[in-house]
Design a protein around this motif. Structure first.
Motif, mmCIF file in Angstrom:
data_model
loop_
_atom_site.group_PDB
_atom_site.id
_atom_site.type_symbol
_atom_site.label_atom_id
_atom_site.label_comp_id
_atom_site.label_asym_id
_atom_site.label_seq_id
_atom_site.Cartn_x
_atom_site.Cartn_y
_atom_site.Cartn_z
ATOM 1 N N SER A 165 -8.879 16.185 40.470
ATOM 2 C CA SER A 165 -8.769 15.680 39.128
ATOM 3 C C SER A 165 -8.437 14.065 39.531
ATOM 4 C CB SER A 165 -7.412 16.381 38.263
ATOM 5 O OG SER A 165 -6.326 15.659 39.064
ATOM 6 N N GLU A 166 -8.385 13.341 38.223
ATOM 7 C CA GLU A 166 -7.812 11.973 38.442
ATOM 8 C C GLU A 166 -6.272 11.997 38.782
ATOM 9 O OE1 GLU A 166 -6.413 10.354 34.369
ATOM 10 O OE2 GLU A 166 -7.760 11.634 33.703
ATOM 11 N N TYR A 167 -5.847 11.164 39.336
ATOM 12 C CA TYR A 167 -4.421 10.783 39.482
ATOM 13 C C TYR A 167 -3.349 10.612 38.524
ATOM 14 C CZ TYR A 167 -5.994 11.029 44.490
ATOM 15 O OH TYR A 167 -6.404 11.602 45.953
ATOM 16 N N TYR A 168 -2.454 11.326 38.552
ATOM 17 C CA TYR A 168 -1.245 11.232 37.563
ATOM 18 C C TYR A 168 -0.181 10.686 38.404
ATOM 19 C CZ TYR A 168 -4.529 14.738 35.749
ATOM 20 O OH TYR A 168 -5.501 15.369 35.270
ATOM 21 N N GLN A 169 0.576 9.670 37.736
ATOM 22 C CA GLN A 169 1.618 8.969 37.983
ATOM 23 C C GLN A 169 2.891 9.142 37.445
ATOM 24 O OE1 GLN A 169 0.304 5.146 39.766
ATOM 25 N NE2 GLN A 169 2.435 4.137 38.991
ATOM 26 N N SER A 170 4.098 8.939 38.159
ATOM 27 C CA SER A 170 5.444 9.017 37.367
ATOM 28 C C SER A 170 5.494 7.761 36.990
ATOM 29 C CB SER A 170 6.525 9.363 38.577
ATOM 30 O OG SER A 170 6.521 8.208 39.671
ATOM 31 N N ASP A 171 6.982 7.727 36.470
ATOM 32 C CA ASP A 171 7.557 6.269 36.407
ATOM 33 C C ASP A 171 7.822 5.625 37.477
ATOM 34 O OD1 ASP A 171 8.062 7.230 33.754
ATOM 35 O OD2 ASP A 171 9.819 7.891 33.937
ATOM 36 N N ILE B 14 -9.782 14.719 27.216
ATOM 37 C CA ILE B 14 -8.887 13.581 26.603
ATOM 38 C C ILE B 14 -9.341 12.161 26.961
ATOM 39 C CG2 ILE B 14 -6.887 12.468 25.886
ATOM 40 C CD1 ILE B 14 -5.752 15.439 25.939
ATOM 41 N N SER B 15 -9.114 11.948 28.533
ATOM 42 C CA SER B 15 -9.390 10.687 29.034
ATOM 43 C C SER B 15 -10.867 10.514 28.828
ATOM 44 C CB SER B 15 -9.166 11.193 30.316
ATOM 45 O OG SER B 15 -9.476 9.759 31.322
ATOM 46 N N SER B 16 -12.008 11.388 28.979
ATOM 47 C CA SER B 16 -13.400 11.074 28.811
ATOM 48 C C SER B 16 -13.542 10.635 27.372
ATOM 49 C CB SER B 16 -13.996 12.207 28.905
ATOM 50 O OG SER B 16 -15.609 11.989 28.869
ATOM 51 N N LEU B 17 -12.935 11.288 26.334
ATOM 52 C CA LEU B 17 -12.997 10.912 24.994
ATOM 53 C C LEU B 17 -12.607 9.622 24.533
ATOM 54 C CD1 LEU B 17 -12.409 14.368 23.119
ATOM 55 C CD2 LEU B 17 -14.618 13.089 23.138
ATOM 56 N N GLU B 18 -11.198 9.070 25.086
ATOM 57 C CA GLU B 18 -10.835 7.824 24.979
ATOM 58 C C GLU B 18 -11.336 6.860 25.498
ATOM 59 O OE1 GLU B 18 -5.846 9.175 24.825
ATOM 60 O OE2 GLU B 18 -6.935 8.636 26.920
ATOM 61 N N LYS B 19 -12.241 6.840 26.614
ATOM 62 C CA LYS B 19 -13.049 6.051 27.220
ATOM 63 C C LYS B 19 -14.153 5.790 26.259
ATOM 64 C CE LYS B 19 -11.759 6.810 31.971
ATOM 65 N NZ LYS B 19 -12.006 7.323 33.229
ATOM 66 N N LYS B 20 -14.668 7.042 25.872
ATOM 67 C CA LYS B 20 -15.847 6.851 24.908
ATOM 68 C C LYS B 20 -15.648 6.379 23.648
ATOM 69 C CE LYS B 20 -19.378 9.887 22.975
ATOM 70 N NZ LYS B 20 -19.856 11.447 22.821
ATOM 71 N N HIS B 21 -14.012 6.333 23.256
ATOM 72 C CA HIS B 21 -14.096 5.643 21.800
ATOM 73 C C HIS B 21 -13.905 4.263 21.902
ATOM 74 C CE1 HIS B 21 -11.131 4.364 18.530
ATOM 75 N NE2 HIS B 21 -11.503 5.665 17.977
ATOM 76 N N ILE B 22 -13.360 3.818 23.391
ATOM 77 C CA ILE B 22 -13.446 2.478 23.343
ATOM 78 C C ILE B 22 -14.790 1.699 23.448
ATOM 79 C CG2 ILE B 22 -12.946 0.695 25.146
ATOM 80 C CD1 ILE B 22 -10.350 2.435 25.761
ATOM 81 N N GLN B 23 -15.580 2.347 24.102
ATOM 82 C CA GLN B 23 -17.153 1.905 24.098
ATOM 83 C C GLN B 23 -17.792 1.839 22.881
ATOM 84 O OE1 GLN B 23 -18.683 4.978 26.985
ATOM 85 N NE2 GLN B 23 -17.992 3.697 28.705
ATOM 86 N N LYS C 278 -12.137 11.008 16.844
ATOM 87 C CA LYS C 278 -10.532 10.914 16.481
ATOM 88 C C LYS C 278 -10.210 12.473 16.142
ATOM 89 C CE LYS C 278 -10.578 6.308 14.680
ATOM 90 N NZ LYS C 278 -10.351 5.389 13.664
ATOM 91 N N GLN C 279 -11.102 12.944 15.680
ATOM 92 C CA GLN C 279 -10.573 14.658 15.212
ATOM 93 C C GLN C 279 -10.540 15.727 16.591
ATOM 94 O OE1 GLN C 279 -14.046 15.462 12.467
ATOM 95 N NE2 GLN C 279 -12.619 14.874 10.753
ATOM 96 N N LEU C 280 -11.481 15.201 17.482
ATOM 97 C CA LEU C 280 -11.392 16.078 18.642
ATOM 98 C C LEU C 280 -10.146 15.647 19.595
ATOM 99 C CD1 LEU C 280 -15.235 15.854 19.931
ATOM 100 C CD2 LEU C 280 -13.996 17.904 19.099
ATOM 101 N N LEU C 281 -9.690 14.203 19.601
ATOM 102 C CA LEU C 281 -8.647 14.012 20.359
ATOM 103 C C LEU C 281 -7.326 14.708 19.488
ATOM 104 C CD1 LEU C 281 -9.453 10.151 20.909
ATOM 105 C CD2 LEU C 281 -9.233 11.899 22.794
ATOM 106 N N LYS C 282 -7.196 14.656 18.085
ATOM 107 C CA LYS C 282 -6.166 14.885 17.522
ATOM 108 C C LYS C 282 -6.060 16.455 17.771
ATOM 109 C CE LYS C 282 -4.162 15.535 12.890
ATOM 110 N NZ LYS C 282 -4.203 15.201 11.381
ATOM 111 N N LYS C 283 -7.108 17.144 17.880
ATOM 112 C CA LYS C 283 -7.045 18.525 18.139
ATOM 113 C C LYS C 283 -6.534 18.859 19.786
ATOM 114 C CE LYS C 283 -10.060 22.825 18.345
ATOM 115 N NZ LYS C 283 -11.365 23.339 18.228
ATOM 116 N N LEU C 284 -6.916 18.167 20.520
ATOM 117 C CA LEU C 284 -6.737 18.241 22.090
ATOM 118 C C LEU C 284 -5.231 17.711 22.224
ATOM 119 C CD1 LEU C 284 -10.047 17.057 23.647
ATOM 120 C CD2 LEU C 284 -9.134 19.466 23.684
#
Length: 237
Positions: free
Chosen positions: A134-140, A192-201, A226-232
């Protein structure tokens, strides 16, 4: 979200853990051996040389080192400590290490100014030995990497697979929903990550569009995203 999931999420928030003495390995891993196994190209080798000072195999978390049940797919989890020469590390280096080692890995990364963070990708190993990440997830980020007080004890689990999932839970930006499996959570986060990138574009496209009809169409597309992101992203009780 269940009470158990809340306890996991809240208690393991930062992603830093104390690993029992029984798990200690403390073996240096030569960088050249890793990028040889990863079949690294010149650019990747340069990243290893320029960015990485040392790779330490710090701990092995397994049925024998922790006295818990093993798992057919996940025999053990490795904890690698990477000392950087500077402040940044290319994710291509982490991917190369992950693909060279056929076990899940938790990375503790310390910068030249002693800042410490934990990062990991959800790693699946197929029957033919293929590795997907997957993508890399990071702590504080800890400003003082030597501060042991922020580390939590390892969660109490029955097997290695459950331990791996709970270690990753502390790094994820979203929580497990009721009746949601861990792979489903990872798939939801990726979507979610894919949709957020698409939203920016699409938002950038809207800002430059002159024709009214096309603007209406783009706005409708943004509304749908936005509706899909809210649902997810909305927590389900």
């Amino acid at each position: 979200m269940t009470d158990e999931n809340r306890k996991i999420r809240n208690g393991l928030k930062k992603g830093f853990f104390r690993y029992p003495k029984s798990t200690v390995v403390n073996r240096n891993l030569p960088k050249n051996k890793i990028y040889e196994r990863a079949k690294a190209d010149t650019k990747l080798k340069e990243s290893f040389v320029n960015e990485v000072d040392q790779i330490l195999w710090a701990h092995k978390l397994s049925s024998t080192t922790l006295n818990i049940e093993g798992d057919k797919k996940i025999a053990e989890i490795q904890v690698f400590r990477i000392q950087l020469k500077g402040e940044a590390l290319n994710n291509d280096v982490l991917q190369a290490i992950d693909k060279a080692i056929p076990h899940p890995i938790i990375f503790e990364i310390k910068t030249s100014t002693n800042k410490l963070s934990v990062t990991a990708a959800y790693k699946e190993i197929g029957q033919n030995g293929g590795i997907s990440l997957s993508e890399y997830y990071q702590s504080d980020t800890l400003l003082d990497g030597s501060n042991d007080e922020v580390r939590a004890n390892l969660p109490t689990v029955l097997n290695v697979k459950a331990l791996y999932e709970q270690l990753l839970v502390s790094l994820l930006p979203y929580e497990l929903r009721d009746n949601e499996t861990f792979p489903q959570l990872i798939a939801r986060i990726d979507e979610i990550s894919s949709l957020e990138k698409k939203h920016i574009q699409i938002s950038k496209k809207l800002s430059t569009e002159k024709q009214f009809k096309k603007k209406v169409s783009i706005n409708a597309e943004l509304k749908n995203i936005k509706q899909l992101l809210k649902k997810l992203t909305t927590e389900q009780d």
